[in-house]
Design a protein around this motif. Structure first.
Motif, mmCIF file in Angstrom:
data_model
loop_
_atom_site.group_PDB
_atom_site.id
_atom_site.type_symbol
_atom_site.label_atom_id
_atom_site.label_comp_id
_atom_site.label_asym_id
_atom_site.label_seq_id
_atom_site.Cartn_x
_atom_site.Cartn_y
_atom_site.Cartn_z
ATOM 1 N N ASP A 1 0.838 -1.198 0.000
ATOM 2 C CA ASP A 1 0.000 0.000 0.000
ATOM 3 C C ASP A 1 0.879 1.257 0.000
ATOM 4 N N ALA A 2 0.662 2.125 -0.998
ATOM 5 C CA ALA A 2 1.426 3.367 -1.081
ATOM 6 C C ALA A 2 0.640 4.547 -0.535
ATOM 7 N N GLY A 3 -0.575 4.305 -0.042
ATOM 8 C CA GLY A 3 -1.406 5.363 0.510
ATOM 9 C C GLY A 3 -2.320 5.990 -0.524
ATOM 10 N N GLY A 4 -3.426 6.549 -0.066
ATOM 11 C CA GLY A 4 -4.358 7.231 -0.955
ATOM 12 C C GLY A 4 -5.058 6.322 -1.947
ATOM 13 N N GLY A 5 -5.135 5.029 -1.653
ATOM 14 C CA GLY A 5 -5.786 4.096 -2.553
ATOM 15 C C GLY A 5 -4.880 3.587 -3.666
ATOM 16 N N PHE A 6 -3.584 3.920 -3.603
ATOM 17 C CA PHE A 6 -2.622 3.503 -4.620
ATOM 18 C C PHE A 6 -1.722 2.395 -4.085
ATOM 19 N N LEU A 7 -1.245 1.556 -5.006
ATOM 20 C CA LEU A 7 -0.268 0.528 -4.679
ATOM 21 C C LEU A 7 1.112 0.992 -5.123
ATOM 22 N N LEU A 8 2.157 0.414 -4.543
ATOM 23 C CA LEU A 8 3.518 0.838 -4.853
ATOM 24 C C LEU A 8 3.827 0.712 -6.346
ATOM 25 N N GLY A 9 3.318 -0.346 -6.964
ATOM 26 C CA GLY A 9 3.550 -0.551 -8.393
ATOM 27 C C GLY A 9 2.435 -0.023 -9.272
#
Length: 282
Positions: free
Chosen positions: A200-208
């Motif tokens: 999880d990269a935060g804000g509903g985004f994934l790292l990739g």
């Protein structure tokens, strides 16, 4: 020869300038989107790798695909690796679906293997080629797709996606669709581990990047999945799935309006599939 040349130039112009996405609303935004596309073109020459990474569980089999979008008609592009171009550009290494009809859907599998339902986790990721088209991080040129999964290739269950009328390019207007978020993962220029991809990269985004789906969110009450019921959905949640169907949203009825989901203006084809990755397979 002249006709073929003109046809080629039209295709090239679409790829080079807009990548066949909706055009931004201002010349400033157009320039902002254009410059990174040069990088996308460069990435296309070095990705995918000839040997796929063994720790990335890519869907590797095309079960069905009948779209014929000029320049993007090779379905192997959907299984040959993920070649994302980042926040501001879309990959060219994709298979394009059509906006309506039989060519608006494709089915992929993991060659007989089963995608597991991992507790408290996203279970698979859909990679398309969305990219940001303005200074607002919530505004993207996107290709919304409806995602369904199946154990037997016959009974499909989905996630009951929804669209909120308004700005069609706002990320928050679309819920539980694929084809919304940019792809940061690139097998050559930005290699990541399978664990990284599901971070999880935060804000509903994934790292990739890409759009993640959790099998625990399967909804047997999705009106577009007439073959699915509670028993079928629970079977998938318990035992996993073998097939994933990706369909351009423009070919699916929005139950809130009884008409098909809208499609971003200016896009001459449907969803662009770069790949699908599972968290665990067996």
């Amino acid at each position: 020869m002249k006709t073929k040349l003109i046809h080629f130039l039209l295709i090239f112009s679409c790829l080079w300038i807009f990548h066949c996405k909706p055009s931004p609303s201002s010349s400033e935004e157009t320039l902002a989107a254009l410059i990174p596309l040069l990088g996308a073109s460069a990435n296309a020459s070095v990705c995918p790798k000839s040997t796929l990474p063994s720790d990335i569980f890519l869907a590797n089999t095309v079960v069905s695909a009948s779209a014929n979008v000029s320049g993007f008609s090779d379905p192997k592009k959907a299984i040959n690796g993920v070649c994302g171009a980042g926040e501001l550009a879309g990959s060219l290494d994709v298979y394009a679906l059509e906006t309506t009809g039989a060519g608006a859907s494709m089915v992929l599998s993991w060659g007989g293997r089963t995608v597991k339902n991992v507790p408290d986790s996203i279970d698979f990721i859909i990679y398309d080629n969305s990219f940001r088209i303005s200074g607002d991080t919530n505004t993207y040129a996107m290709d919304p797709s409806v995602i369904q999964v199946s154990r037997d290739g016959s009974i499909y269950c989905g996630f009951n996606p929804s669209y909120t009328a308004g700005n069609i390019n706002l990320l928050t207007s679309w819920t539980k669709f694929g084809g919304l978020r940019p792809v940061y993962y690139n097998m050559t220029t930005n290699p990541l581990s399978n664990e990284d991809l599901f971070s999880d990269a935060g804000g509903g985004f994934l790292l990739g990047g890409g759009d993640g789906f959790d099998l625990d969110n399967l909804d047997p009450n999705d009106p577009n999945d007439v073959s699915c019921d509670t028993t079928a959905a629970n079977d998938i949640k318990t035992n996993g799935f073998k097939f994933v169907k990706i369909t351009s949203a423009s070919n699916v009825v929005n139950p809130a309006t009884s008409t098909n989901f809208p499609w971003p203006p200016g896009s001459y084809n449907g969803s662009d599939i770069d790949g699908v990755v599972a968290r665990e397979v067996q």
